[in-house]
Design an enzyme around this catalytic site. Sequence first.
Site, PDB file in Angstrom:
ATOM      1  N   CYS A  31       6.114  22.801   7.823  1.00 15.21           N
ATOM      2  CA  CYS A  31       7.536  22.516   7.653  1.00 15.21           C
ATOM      3  C   CYS A  31       7.697  21.207   6.893  1.00 15.21           C
ATOM      4  O   CYS A  31       6.824  20.356   6.924  1.00 15.21           O
ATOM      5  CB  CYS A  31       8.225  22.369   9.004  1.00 15.21           C
ATOM      6  SG  CYS A  31       7.950  23.747  10.110  1.00 15.21           S
ATOM      7  N   ARG A  40       4.745  23.363   0.313  1.00 12.48           N
ATOM      8  CA  ARG A  40       4.073  23.393   1.610  1.00 12.48           C
ATOM      9  C   ARG A  40       4.203  24.760   2.278  1.00 12.48           C
ATOM     10  O   ARG A  40       3.527  25.036   3.257  1.00 12.48           O
ATOM     11  CB  ARG A  40       4.680  22.328   2.520  1.00 12.48           C
ATOM     12  CG  ARG A  40       4.430  20.912   2.052  1.00 12.48           C
ATOM     13  CD  ARG A  40       5.299  19.945   2.800  1.00 12.48           C
ATOM     14  NE  ARG A  40       4.952  19.875   4.204  1.00 12.48           N
ATOM     15  CZ  ARG A  40       4.084  19.032   4.721  1.00 12.48           C
ATOM     16  NH1 ARG A  40       3.475  18.179   3.939  1.00 12.48           N
ATOM     17  NH2 ARG A  40       3.817  19.027   5.987  1.00 12.48           N
ATOM     18  N   TRP A  66       8.649  26.812   8.555  1.00 11.16           N
ATOM     19  CA  TRP A  66       7.613  27.847   8.538  1.00 11.16           C
ATOM     20  C   TRP A  66       7.495  28.310   9.982  1.00 11.16           C
ATOM     21  O   TRP A  66       7.074  27.545  10.851  1.00 11.16           O
ATOM     22  CB  TRP A  66       6.311  27.241   8.029  1.00 11.16           C
ATOM     23  CG  TRP A  66       5.249  28.233   7.727  1.00 11.16           C
ATOM     24  CD1 TRP A  66       5.165  29.035   6.626  1.00 11.16           C
ATOM     25  CD2 TRP A  66       4.095  28.545   8.511  1.00 11.16           C
ATOM     26  NE1 TRP A  66       4.035  29.806   6.679  1.00 11.16           N
ATOM     27  CE2 TRP A  66       3.358  29.533   7.824  1.00 11.16           C
ATOM     28  CE3 TRP A  66       3.607  28.082   9.730  1.00 11.16           C
ATOM     29  CZ2 TRP A  66       2.180  30.061   8.309  1.00 11.16           C
ATOM     30  CZ3 TRP A  66       2.424  28.612  10.214  1.00 11.16           C
ATOM     31  CH2 TRP A  66       1.730  29.596   9.504  1.00 11.16           C
ATOM     32  N   ASN A  80       9.342  19.040  12.930  1.00 17.81           N
ATOM     33  CA  ASN A  80       8.105  19.627  12.434  1.00 17.81           C
ATOM     34  C   ASN A  80       7.055  19.472  13.536  1.00 17.81           C
ATOM     35  O   ASN A  80       6.899  18.387  14.070  1.00 17.81           O
ATOM     36  CB  ASN A  80       7.675  18.865  11.161  1.00 17.81           C
ATOM     37  CG  ASN A  80       6.427  19.446  10.542  1.00 17.81           C
ATOM     38  OD1 ASN A  80       5.961  20.503  10.957  1.00 17.81           O
ATOM     39  ND2 ASN A  80       5.895  18.763   9.546  1.00 17.81           N
ATOM     40  N   GLY A  81       6.360  20.555  13.874  1.00 16.42           N
ATOM     41  CA  GLY A  81       5.350  20.465  14.932  1.00 16.42           C
ATOM     42  C   GLY A  81       5.624  21.512  16.003  1.00 16.42           C
ATOM     43  O   GLY A  81       6.316  22.501  15.751  1.00 16.42           O
ATOM     44  N   GLU A 130     -15.327  30.903  -1.326  1.00 14.43           N
ATOM     45  CA  GLU A 130     -14.151  30.280  -1.920  1.00 14.43           C
ATOM     46  C   GLU A 130     -13.498  31.210  -2.947  1.00 14.43           C
ATOM     47  O   GLU A 130     -12.266  31.321  -3.006  1.00 14.43           O
ATOM     48  CB  GLU A 130     -14.547  28.933  -2.562  1.00 14.43           C
ATOM     49  CG  GLU A 130     -13.439  28.200  -3.286  1.00 14.43           C
ATOM     50  CD  GLU A 130     -12.224  27.868  -2.432  1.00 14.43           C
ATOM     51  OE1 GLU A 130     -12.271  28.012  -1.197  1.00 14.43           O
ATOM     52  OE2 GLU A 130     -11.193  27.486  -3.011  1.00 14.43           O
ATOM     53  N   LYS A 140      -9.682  32.524  -2.606  1.00 13.62           N
ATOM     54  CA  LYS A 140      -8.677  32.351  -3.660  1.00 13.62           C
ATOM     55  C   LYS A 140      -8.016  33.684  -3.969  1.00 13.62           C
ATOM     56  O   LYS A 140      -6.800  33.779  -4.047  1.00 13.62           O
ATOM     57  CB  LYS A 140      -9.303  31.826  -4.963  1.00 13.62           C
ATOM     58  CG  LYS A 140      -9.631  30.366  -5.101  1.00 13.62           C
ATOM     59  CD  LYS A 140      -8.497  29.396  -5.038  1.00 13.62           C
ATOM     60  CE  LYS A 140      -8.051  29.159  -3.638  1.00 13.62           C
ATOM     61  NZ  LYS A 140      -8.667  28.158  -2.855  1.00 13.62           N
ATOM     62  N   GLU A 170      -5.756  35.011  -1.065  1.00  9.98           N
ATOM     63  CA  GLU A 170      -4.561  34.177  -0.854  1.00  9.98           C
ATOM     64  C   GLU A 170      -3.422  34.530  -1.802  1.00  9.98           C
ATOM     65  O   GLU A 170      -2.276  34.577  -1.391  1.00  9.98           O
ATOM     66  CB  GLU A 170      -4.902  32.700  -1.135  1.00  9.98           C
ATOM     67  CG  GLU A 170      -5.505  31.950  -0.001  1.00  9.98           C
ATOM     68  CD  GLU A 170      -5.635  30.464  -0.341  1.00  9.98           C
ATOM     69  OE1 GLU A 170      -6.385  30.136  -1.280  1.00  9.98           O
ATOM     70  OE2 GLU A 170      -4.992  29.651   0.325  1.00  9.98           O
ATOM     71  N   HIS A 202     -27.662  44.584   4.971  1.00  5.33           N
ATOM     72  CA  HIS A 202     -27.633  44.683   6.443  1.00  5.33           C
ATOM     73  C   HIS A 202     -26.314  45.261   6.946  1.00  5.33           C
ATOM     74  O   HIS A 202     -25.936  45.047   8.088  1.00  5.33           O
ATOM     75  CB  HIS A 202     -27.904  43.310   7.061  1.00  5.33           C
ATOM     76  CG  HIS A 202     -29.267  42.792   6.701  1.00  5.33           C
ATOM     77  ND1 HIS A 202     -30.426  43.310   7.232  1.00  5.33           N
ATOM     78  CD2 HIS A 202     -29.646  41.837   5.828  1.00  5.33           C
ATOM     79  CE1 HIS A 202     -31.468  42.700   6.705  1.00  5.33           C
ATOM     80  NE2 HIS A 202     -31.021  41.790   5.841  1.00  5.33           N
ATOM     81  N   LYS A 236       1.047  25.078   2.683  1.00  3.43           N
ATOM     82  CA  LYS A 236       0.106  24.162   2.049  1.00  3.43           C
ATOM     83  C   LYS A 236      -0.625  23.326   3.088  1.00  3.43           C
ATOM     84  O   LYS A 236      -1.803  23.058   2.971  1.00  3.43           O
ATOM     85  CB  LYS A 236       0.864  23.267   1.060  1.00  3.43           C
ATOM     86  CG  LYS A 236      -0.012  22.260   0.330  1.00  3.43           C
ATOM     87  CD  LYS A 236      -0.966  22.953  -0.642  1.00  3.43           C
ATOM     88  CE  LYS A 236      -1.928  22.011  -1.310  1.00  3.43           C
ATOM     89  NZ  LYS A 236      -3.093  22.716  -1.873  1.00  3.43           N
TER      90      LYS A 236
END
Length: 598
Positions: free
Chosen positions: A2, A27, A75, A99-100, A474, A478, A481, A497, A593
Amino acid sequence: MCGIVGYIGERDIKKFLLEGLKELEYRGYDSAGIAILQEGKLLIFKAVGKLENLIQKAKDLKTEGFGVGIGHTRWATHGKPTELNAHPQMGEFSYVVHNGIIENFKEIKSFLKEKQFLSQTDTEVIVHLFEKNLEELGNPKEAFKRTVKTLKGAYAILLITKADPNSIYFAKKGSPLIVGRDKDEVFFSSSDSPLIGYAKEVYYLEDGEWGVASKGKIEIFEGSKRVEREFKPLTINKELAQKGGYRFFMEKEIYEQSDVIIDTMMGRVKEDRIELEELDKEFLEGVENIKICACGTSYNAGLTGAYLIEKLAKIPANAEIASEFRYKEPVLLNNTLFIVISQSGETADTLEALKMAKSEGLKTLAICNVDNSSIVRLADRTILTRAGIEKGVASTKAFTTQVMVLWMLALYLAQENLKKELKENELKAMTKTPLALKVSTSLHERIKRLSKRYLHGHGFFFIGRDIFYPLALEGALKLKEISYLHAEGYPAGEMKHGPIALADPELFTIALMPKNLLYEKIKSNVEELSARDSTICAISPVEFELADDFIKVNNATHYMLEYYEMAVVMQLLAMEIAIRLGNDVDMPRNLAKSVTVE
Ligand code: AGP
């Protein structure tokens, strides 16, 4: 996660709040709102979805003259992304943004039985509790102090109230909050960018601090004690945070890597050695092993770092995912150097892991991109990555600079014992990194063209060995996402395997095939997949005839140069696929973010 903004003063409050929220868009959020108190009148606007919806709703609002205002991008954590759940949350005569997470909100809610709750949020309890305390104590400052004292969990809070219409009440614990000023004006934000160009000086509030601000006056308290804090000039340049001709911040940030890596190395990579002024012999005395802890992309960098530290410095090192580490009852030894890696410096799981290590008395080191962030403030030592503001939710330059710091650290730890030629070889390779990260027009064009072949299929496997395994992780992260396609990173030798059962023409394998590290091994792993008819896109300096598609990287002399080139290739590939699929590359769905909740 947030975002929060606040303002006290004479300028156009609506403009400041909305522009500030725009700066915080990167964010990630799913609804937004503002509340303004002017001439005794409380005005509130909230909207679900993009900020544009809020801007449209508030388009007829004129805000001239003195006033106070708060704004928020939310968010969702408790309660769906709806207008009622969006902040500011309201009481009868007060509004709050937060926020939190308020962990004891259920207890507070049942204590406030007589109050009418409109939302499903944990935040709403703050404003009702404040109003109840005010009824009892008759003094807003005392009421706010008592409110904050009751809250458990993490918060950055701004509250405005008709009971004290010219002030903003604020509190911080576990979530970032900055207070800024310029003459009589007071500004608040959860990160620097909204303040750039407005606040001359800022103070990054510490956990447990709360206060009240009014025109030209900021009072900060720790418990009941009034404290004086030093404000420092805000020097960050806004232009650097703009898109500058690129389609997306992510694209700009991919292209920037070649330059920012120079900043990362500046003053640290010397002709004959690595110098890290952040570290010294005394700090490293007694360190016999290294544990690295992080989330997401930062974890992938960390895993690369663990390989490099073992390879070069011969110190046992491992990397762990912070959210796992926190709850597995880890055994912590005091000869361990505990390294946390974070772009934002605010990731809740990483921060908590750091707190655990600190409380066990371990030496701690942060590798971070945001100075003054919570993680930086808590760690014993910090090496900043110097990547500059990263706006794209999908991390790019933060990753490559983190890896550079880890590579420098590995060499720093190794240099006393490393043979001269080996050390020189590493240093020489480091200085060539900016070139390896440079995006050539022809490479970008080729990837853009290729991307159209990878818009479907039932999944992607990114495979690599050794440090190219975390790089494969990574690459897959990417892609998923921003394209929302299913992708997995896998150690190439592990495919047989189990995962090889998935191989068919609709399974896309992105194979990282460096010439300088285990080429023959990875080659035979890719051959196995090719024999099962998987569609193969090979990234390598060496032509590979079994590949359906081939992206040639330069014929480098060091595996790290291949690593960096391949990192760029995968970033571009993910971005071009996402663009073709019509996705919002900078703000992918469901992501934030900075993940400041666990
Ligand atoms: C990166 O592309 C991701 N958006 C995400 O995995 C990120 O790396 C993770 O949330 C950790 O963030 P931090 O580096 O700010 O701690």
